[in-house]
Design a protein around this motif. Structure first.
Motif, short mmCIF file in Angstrom:
data_model
loop_
_atom_site.label_atom_id
_atom_site.label_comp_id
_atom_site.label_asym_id
_atom_site.label_seq_id
_atom_site.Cartn_x
_atom_site.Cartn_y
_atom_site.Cartn_z
N ASP A 1 0.85 -1.19 0.00
CA ASP A 1 0.00 0.00 0.00
C ASP A 1 0.89 1.24 0.00
OD1 ASP A 1 -2.42 -1.39 0.14
OD2 ASP A 1 -2.32 -1.53 2.33
N LYS A 2 0.41 2.27 -0.69
CA LYS A 2 1.09 3.56 -0.67
C LYS A 2 0.51 4.39 0.47
CE LYS A 2 1.87 5.67 -4.44
NZ LYS A 2 1.72 6.35 -5.72
N MET A 3 1.36 5.23 1.04
CA MET A 3 0.95 6.06 2.16
C MET A 3 0.27 7.33 1.66
SD MET A 3 1.95 4.29 4.65
CE MET A 3 2.75 4.64 6.17
N VAL A 4 -0.55 7.90 2.51
CA VAL A 4 -1.17 9.20 2.22
C VAL A 4 -0.09 10.27 2.33
CG1 VAL A 4 -2.87 10.87 3.07
CG2 VAL A 4 -3.41 8.43 3.08
N ILE A 5 -0.15 11.24 1.43
CA ILE A 5 0.85 12.32 1.41
C ILE A 5 0.36 13.48 2.28
CG2 ILE A 5 1.97 14.03 -0.06
CD1 ILE A 5 1.86 11.93 -2.31
N GLY A 6 1.18 13.84 3.28
CA GLY A 6 0.85 14.95 4.16
C GLY A 6 1.42 16.26 3.62
N PRO A 7 1.05 17.38 4.24
CA PRO A 7 1.48 18.70 3.76
C PRO A 7 3.00 18.89 3.75
CG PRO A 7 -0.26 18.93 5.41
CD PRO A 7 0.13 17.48 5.36
N LYS A 8 3.69 18.45 4.80
CA LYS A 8 5.15 18.63 4.85
C LYS A 8 5.82 17.82 3.74
CE LYS A 8 9.02 18.52 8.09
NZ LYS A 8 9.46 18.21 9.48
N HIS A 9 5.31 16.62 3.50
CA HIS A 9 5.82 15.74 2.44
C HIS A 9 5.63 16.40 1.08
CE1 HIS A 9 5.54 12.44 -0.49
NE2 HIS A 9 6.32 11.75 0.31
N ARG A 10 4.41 16.85 0.81
CA ARG A 10 4.09 17.50 -0.47
C ARG A 10 4.97 18.72 -0.70
NH1 ARG A 10 2.28 21.94 -0.95
NH2 ARG A 10 1.35 21.98 1.11
N SER A 11 5.12 19.53 0.33
CA SER A 11 5.93 20.74 0.21
C SER A 11 7.39 20.41 -0.10
CB SER A 11 5.83 21.55 1.51
OG SER A 11 6.64 22.70 1.43
N ALA A 12 7.94 19.42 0.59
CA ALA A 12 9.34 19.04 0.35
C ALA A 12 9.52 18.52 -1.08
CB ALA A 12 9.78 17.97 1.35
N VAL A 13 8.59 17.71 -1.56
CA VAL A 13 8.67 17.21 -2.94
C VAL A 13 8.62 18.37 -3.92
CG1 VAL A 13 7.47 15.86 -4.72
CG2 VAL A 13 7.77 14.91 -2.43
N ASN A 14 7.69 19.29 -3.73
CA ASN A 14 7.57 20.44 -4.65
C ASN A 14 8.83 21.29 -4.66
OD1 ASN A 14 5.02 19.66 -5.45
ND2 ASN A 14 3.96 21.07 -4.07
N LYS A 15 9.44 21.49 -3.51
CA LYS A 15 10.68 22.28 -3.45
C LYS A 15 11.82 21.55 -4.16
CE LYS A 15 9.31 24.72 0.71
NZ LYS A 15 9.44 24.81 2.17
N LEU A 16 11.90 20.23 -3.98
CA LEU A 16 12.93 19.46 -4.68
C LEU A 16 12.74 19.51 -6.19
CD1 LEU A 16 13.07 16.39 -2.28
CD2 LEU A 16 15.00 17.91 -2.81
N ILE A 17 11.49 19.41 -6.64
CA ILE A 17 11.21 19.50 -8.08
C ILE A 17 11.74 20.82 -8.62
CG2 ILE A 17 9.39 19.75 -9.81
CD1 ILE A 17 7.73 17.74 -8.12
N LYS A 18 11.42 21.92 -7.96
CA LYS A 18 11.86 23.25 -8.41
C LYS A 18 13.38 23.32 -8.48
CE LYS A 18 7.82 25.68 -6.69
NZ LYS A 18 7.29 26.55 -5.64
N ILE A 19 14.05 22.83 -7.45
CA ILE A 19 15.52 22.89 -7.41
C ILE A 19 16.12 22.15 -8.61
CG2 ILE A 19 17.55 22.03 -6.16
CD1 ILE A 19 15.89 22.65 -3.54
N PHE A 20 15.65 20.93 -8.86
CA PHE A 20 16.23 20.13 -9.94
C PHE A 20 15.82 20.62 -11.32
CE2 PHE A 20 17.14 17.16 -6.47
CZ PHE A 20 18.45 16.82 -6.78
N VAL A 21 14.60 21.08 -11.49
CA VAL A 21 14.18 21.62 -12.78
C VAL A 21 14.97 22.88 -13.11
CG1 VAL A 21 12.25 22.69 -14.03
CG2 VAL A 21 11.91 20.53 -12.83
N LEU A 22 15.12 23.77 -12.12
CA LEU A 22 15.90 25.00 -12.35
C LEU A 22 17.36 24.70 -12.68
CD1 LEU A 22 14.41 27.39 -9.65
CD2 LEU A 22 14.19 27.57 -12.14
#
Length: 156
Positions: free
Chosen positions: A32-53
């Motif tokens: 089973d996959k876990m539910v994504i919480g706000p801190k998790h989502r925020s960290a993923v989004n910040k990592l995406i921005k860093i690597f895309v930039l």
């Protein structure tokens, strides 16, 4: 008394489960996959921005596929020009996999990390319980990949 288990092939996995199911295939077993919480989502989004930039091809929450496995890491840095439309990326097309872990920390360490290592995929865990990166079994506040250096405070 023994407990019966069934190891799924990738084909069986696709026959039994659909995109909407919150599961992933690891070493032939369904997790089973876990539910994504706000801190998790925020960290993923910040990592995406860093690597895309920084100019990298990034996949988020998308499967990687090899026999008996279709885990869905939080972030995958793909080799340049690798984004197949007819299949999921293969391990040799993944430069780095990042698992952002809070409630899923034990599963990521004990199940997913060994599977990634066996497939030869470089992996970071972002441990949100302790606000550290876990890289090659050690905890650190800073992680580097090629020309990208990230401080944990920049993403949590």
């Amino acid at each position: 008394m023994s407990i019966a288990t069934h190891r799924f092939s990738n084909e069986e996995y696709h026959q039994r489960f659909t995109e909407g199911d919150k599961v992933e295939l690891i070493d032939g077993l369904i997790y089973d996959k876990m539910v994504i919480g706000p801190k998790h989502r925020s960290a993923v989004n910040k990592l995406i921005k860093i690597f895309v930039l920084a100019g990298y091809d990034v996949s988020s929450q998308g499967p990687i596929s090899w026999p008996g496995n279709e885990p869905e890491p939080d972030l995958t840095i793909l080799a340049a020009g690798t984004d197949p439309t007819d299949r999921h990326p293969l391990p040799n097309e993944c430069l780095l996999v990042i698992e952002v872990s809070d409630a899923s920390l034990a599963k990521d360490r004990e199940v997913k990390l060994p599977a990634y290592q066996q497939a030869g995929i470089r992996t970071w865990i972002v441990n949100l319980q302790d606000d550290v990166f876990e890289i090659d079994g050690r905890k650190t506040k800073t992680a580097s990949f090629d020309d990208v250096t990230i401080n944990i405070d920049d993403i949590v």
